[in-house]
Scaffold this motif. Structure first.
Motif, PDB file in Angstrom:
ATOM      1  N   ARG A   1       0.862  -1.187   0.000  1.00  0.00           N
ATOM      2  CA  ARG A   1       0.000   0.000   0.000  1.00  0.00           C
ATOM      3  C   ARG A   1       0.885   1.219   0.000  1.00  0.00           C
ATOM      4  O   ARG A   1       1.566   1.510   0.976  1.00  0.00           O
ATOM      5  CB  ARG A   1      -0.941  -0.024   1.197  1.00  0.00           C
TER       6      ARG A   1
ATOM      7  N   ASP B   1      -5.906   1.488  -9.722  1.00  0.00           N
ATOM      8  CA  ASP B   1      -5.156   1.856  -8.522  1.00  0.00           C
ATOM      9  C   ASP B   1      -5.394   0.913  -7.348  1.00  0.00           C
ATOM     10  O   ASP B   1      -4.820   1.092  -6.273  1.00  0.00           O
ATOM     11  CB  ASP B   1      -5.481   3.295  -8.123  1.00  0.00           C
ATOM     12  N   THR B   2      -6.231  -0.077  -7.558  1.00  0.00           N
ATOM     13  CA  THR B   2      -6.589  -1.019  -6.491  1.00  0.00           C
ATOM     14  C   THR B   2      -6.702  -2.402  -7.119  1.00  0.00           C
ATOM     15  O   THR B   2      -7.411  -2.546  -8.117  1.00  0.00           O
ATOM     16  CB  THR B   2      -7.949  -0.623  -5.865  1.00  0.00           C
TER      17      THR B   2
ATOM     18  N   GLU C   1      -2.321  -8.102  -2.771  1.00  0.00           N
ATOM     19  CA  GLU C   1      -3.192  -6.948  -2.976  1.00  0.00           C
ATOM     20  C   GLU C   1      -2.370  -5.669  -2.967  1.00  0.00           C
ATOM     21  O   GLU C   1      -1.328  -5.587  -2.314  1.00  0.00           O
ATOM     22  CB  GLU C   1      -4.315  -6.858  -1.950  1.00  0.00           C
TER      23      GLU C   1
ATOM     24  N   SER D   1      -2.730  -1.138  -3.304  1.00  0.00           N
ATOM     25  CA  SER D   1      -3.490   0.104  -3.443  1.00  0.00           C
ATOM     26  C   SER D   1      -2.496   1.247  -3.532  1.00  0.00           C
ATOM     27  O   SER D   1      -1.419   1.180  -2.955  1.00  0.00           O
ATOM     28  CB  SER D   1      -4.411   0.307  -2.235  1.00  0.00           C
TER      29      SER D   1
ATOM     30  N   GLN E   1     -12.292   0.169   0.549  1.00  0.00           N
ATOM     31  CA  GLN E   1     -11.772  -0.224  -0.770  1.00  0.00           C
ATOM     32  C   GLN E   1     -11.249  -1.662  -0.781  1.00  0.00           C
ATOM     33  O   GLN E   1     -11.429  -2.381  -1.756  1.00  0.00           O
ATOM     34  CB  GLN E   1     -10.659   0.743  -1.194  1.00  0.00           C
TER      35      GLN E   1
ATOM     36  N   SER F   1     -10.465   4.891   1.858  1.00  0.00           N
ATOM     37  CA  SER F   1      -9.878   6.104   1.285  1.00  0.00           C
ATOM     38  C   SER F   1      -9.281   7.014   2.351  1.00  0.00           C
ATOM     39  O   SER F   1      -8.471   7.877   2.037  1.00  0.00           O
ATOM     40  CB  SER F   1     -10.940   6.860   0.486  1.00  0.00           C
TER      41      SER F   1
END
Lengths: 352, 352, 352, 352
Positions: free
Chosen positions: A175, A233-234, A250, A252, D168, D268
């Motif tokens: 992330r 973006d995810t 994963e 983000s 998200q 977010s």
């Protein structure tokens, strides 16, 4: 050339110093790429890697090379080619833009130089094969820096020595704290530039196993207005391995709380988790509870891991052995990334 | 010469790089003392401090200096005096035995060299005064390395900026993993060599306050058979400050679980805690629960702090300013240690 | 009557249910004291202790008893004496003001009732002896609730089974979140009401050892304007045990971050730490880092421990055995508290 | 009947006491099912839920009911039907085998009783609809106990109040400590019995969003010899929501380190994580590092959550309102589980 285990342990001291390297002549390194990560690498090479000596930098934009070289007191080469062919350059660190990686590897290998290339090593499997063939006779290391983080290295050691039994469920995540310029992000970046780290991590933490199928789903949740232009973006992906293990990766681009990289390996005999965002051992207690400050970027989180990967590179060059992270590893992670892109495109699991 | 704040922050990157130091000529350092900590310092100076260059080592035992110098590829001086007076030596790092510190400071100052001296700077307050007077015109830094640990530095920042209000209760502790050779430990070592770190920490974390009284109690619990010879391996002290704060410092020479250094500052507006024994971010889960490996020694725990204190020293030398940790700080901590010894001897609180 | 080990383990389930207690008739309990802690105890007894039945409450102020009894649907007795002598009351829980404890114990024992008394059991050692003599033939338990917290109980188990070897350095602390009404705090409260918990904890966590000397220092740092009236809101004490161990107990009345109770036992073979202020397993990450909410009061932190101490009491009453925490334990902790007060008064270590 | 928010907060005290419930008549509850979880529920209802009174138990096997009733001193009904129609039973807790749930709901609703049903409420969506229709006029709560764990409840509060922004990426996992009898596990249990908890958690932690697609992969890694018989002991699923969020749910039946239930919501504006396997606040330090003991089962981990869900049920019954977890929630989670089964069968993402 034979592969050696990475010379890192589970210890807090994250910089890696190979035993007698101080007596050896440091490896004379030329760096190509004076952008964000190139500049960080230059600082690391100039100051924090005992076995390496930064002799000069080059960039497609000569002024960028000059500025960085000036800051560090090293030579600014007029072009990447000039650097590659310079006699005083013994090894090349490639931190140029990704599209240029393959051609630079081919050129450096042709010049007989040892090569460290940032990830991704290539854009396509064909390019990967070209790079691997070209570099068959020189050391070639790829920038999967997480392997040199003390925590990740300790996790690998535990897993490789059977400490969790057979891996069954794995997780790796990235992330990033921000998406500064969504318009400048090429399509599929989240797979080829970001998750490629996680794919390498997952392959490395499930030793000996191969990915047989992937499923991926991705979206533009941070900056949906850029989705029409191809921004994702995810993303969430599931990898199925030939030993039955399932792994989740994963990513983000919008972590408000800092730079977050973690992994988990659950197996038949236990589990390891790794990754901590704390910026130091400080805990601050006040009326709103207790609080720990978090790291804000990759350079901060992986400072010692960056030094560690270059120490490994210098050591492998001097020892005339294959580095711990190879071009084949890069090709393998790229294969997973490309299959994930196909899965997103077709909305189907994709066999490898 | 003016004091500067220590150039460290609460960030994970613990090595300290002063902005433009790479362009400056590195400070040419001679190291005196080729024992355990001297050898560790030599490795740090040779490899991990951008602003410093280790030019040579000396030791009271010339063979020890030769061996260490050989390992690092630097000059072996025939004696400490020879090193101190060598033209190529710009600054001296003193890691000799404690009894020799004061005389070496006086000699190095007479030679006009900048001085970094391991703790304790001196054995007595009279010695401390002699050293301070001698070094009035050269930079003199003392080896209170904890100030350069990222967590401790962050704690200091929070406290100094009012983040816990007025300090009221403080704690600092040192637990060393082993007492290898009890017979070789001079009397009062636990106060003058070990707790002196904690005293400096407590004074630094209660900015502007002075100790007005101490109480101390100590015993030989680890190796009671050496108590008749003066060994004290376990100690607890309470410091009362002029701002009312009470501080506890405790030490033991026998932590089976590793090297444990922690601090805590509780004040009118909150608390900070600092210090973590984890050797990495790895947690291992198994049938007996979850487990974290702990660090085993000071060099492992404070690797970055050691590099940081030398970076500060090099920067102060080049900038012509007073280092962040001074001889006055050393004198102050020694004063507390000596009062604690008196408290143990008399079994009374001792005013300062 | 023989003492039984406390029926608690290191398990998360903190309420204690004795095996077959559901088949037994619950112990019919009368509660004396309808103040803050008395009301909390009434709620616990009414709802959360399987082996107990709250039959009624009394208070020196009858209206307070009526109000509380009304809330819980139990009998309001006209006076403590009336409750003590009531046939339907089998056991008495004393949560009245401390000055009344001893006389109420004597009266309840005379009536043949089993007795649970909040700490401190008495104000003086003479009172303690009077209470002990009076209650020689009835079960008498004292409210050292920390022993029934899952973490503290697990620490005791580890220490008692040799898991840390011989205790050498101990620590126990209490930080109360606020000092609502400084003018109402009797002198020495920090020792007789607060630190008395820590003294019991330290004695319990150093099994078989006795305190031979204490040193204490205390001050009014939270509300200095009340110091002339005898308020001490901050204290540090050092206990020396006959097995050489040193223990620190500290207390403050002004923790801005909540209610903080911790303990640590360091010994020849390891260490245990216990106490956590987290209000749940939730961690919240945001731009200012990661944050954990903290508990705000003793009733919140020790909810299960309060239920546990009453479950032990009910079980001991039904089993006709001595409870796990006795009047002798209360006397012992009081002895330490009184010696600490003498140490503050004389500014000397005080032998016991 | 209107839905009320669950009466739990982020506070450590995990048992839930509704304000004035002590003054109300407790809800007279009959329990159906004397197996493992039924027996645990009986103990909870008998001892730990102020607003509830366990009046009797029934089981398809009368002897099982008799044994449990005998242990708790309550009535043993001759059959579930007898219990359901008994006048003294006001509300029914269904903890029978899953196949029987729907019919028991229909019968209890016909008798006008309030109903608490363990998960899964039904085996099929048709059954779910039948149960919902039957129970339209009585309170119906389903046993998604995690919602009443203090940590999970706090996570929901933070998310629902916008504390992480728009969700998200979510994760929920269940790792059960053992697979005692693989041969007795019906096919798809991992989805309908285990992951159904995680699906409810993920729906609850992404408030207002619906699942639009699922992907699932599962295998028999723990007991591969039972795969031919339909056993799946390891599963990973990805849910895509209509607000773009992706959620991962994973489960395994073989955690060697205890019972592990965690969740994570990344959004977010931040992230929350929840779930902790520590059995108490104790940390034990020794030569092998520091160690925390982990919980071993659901009843241990969720002891307070079980009490909390029954307190909510009793409160809803007395207040004449809809419970916080409804039959519609059960239907929704079942829909996700069935789609996952289809995804495994077809090896395709399945739209909902």
């Amino acid at each position: 050339m034979t592969a050696a285990p990475p010379p890192v342990g589970g210890s807090r001291p994250r910089g890696i110093q190979s035993g007698g390297s101080a007596l050896r002549e440091p490896v004379r390194i030329g760096l190509i790429g004076a952008g964000r990560i190139g500049s960080a690498h230059a600082g690391t090479l100039a100051r924090r890697v005992p076995g390496a000596e930064l002799v000069g930098v080059a960039d497609a934009v000569p002024a960028a090379a000059s500025r960085l070289a000036g800051q560090l007191g090293v030579t600014a080469f007029g072009s990447p080619d000039e650097l590659i062919t310079a006699d005083e350059v013994e090894a090349v660190v490639i931190a140029a833009s990704s599209e240029a990686h393959c051609a630079l590897i081919v050129a450096a290998a042709a010049a007989g130089k040892a090569i460290f290339c940032e990830k991704p090593m290539s854009q396509t499997l064909a390019e990967a094969d070209r790079a691997l063939a070209a570099a068959a006779d020189v050391p070639l290391q790829v920038g999967f820096n997480r392997r040199f983080d003390a925590g990740f290295a300790a996790a690998h050691e535990v897993v490789a020595s059977g400490g969790v039994g057979t891996p069954q469920l794995l997780r790796s995540l990235t992330r990033d704290p921000g998406l500064a310029n969504p318009g400048a992000v090429p399509p599929w970046t989240i797979f080829t530039q970001t998750l490629i780290h996680d794919f390498d991590t997952l392959l490395w933490l499930n030793p000996g196993a191969s990915v047989v199928e992937v499923y991926a789903t991705a979206d533009a949740l941070v900056a949906p207005e850029y989705k029409p232009a191809g921004l994702l973006d995810t993303a969430v992906t599931v990898l199925t391995f030939d030993n039955g293990a399932r792994a989740i990766a994963e990513a983000s681009f919008s972590a408000t709380y800092g730079y977050d990289v973690r992994a988990e390996v659950f197996g038949s005999a236990g589990m390891v988790t790794v990754g901590d965002q704390a910026s130091s051992s400080l805990t601050h207690y006040g009326p709103d509870g207790r609080r720990v400050t978090t790291v804000r970027g990759d350079v901060e989180l992986f400072r010692d891991a960056y030094a560690g990967e270059f120490a490994e590179f210098a050591d492998a060059v001097r020892a005339g052995r294959e580095p711990a992270v190879t071009g084949r590893d890069a090709r393998r992670a790229l294969g997973v990334a490309l299959a994930c892109i196909e899965s997103v495109t077709t909305n189907r699991p994709v066999p490898l």
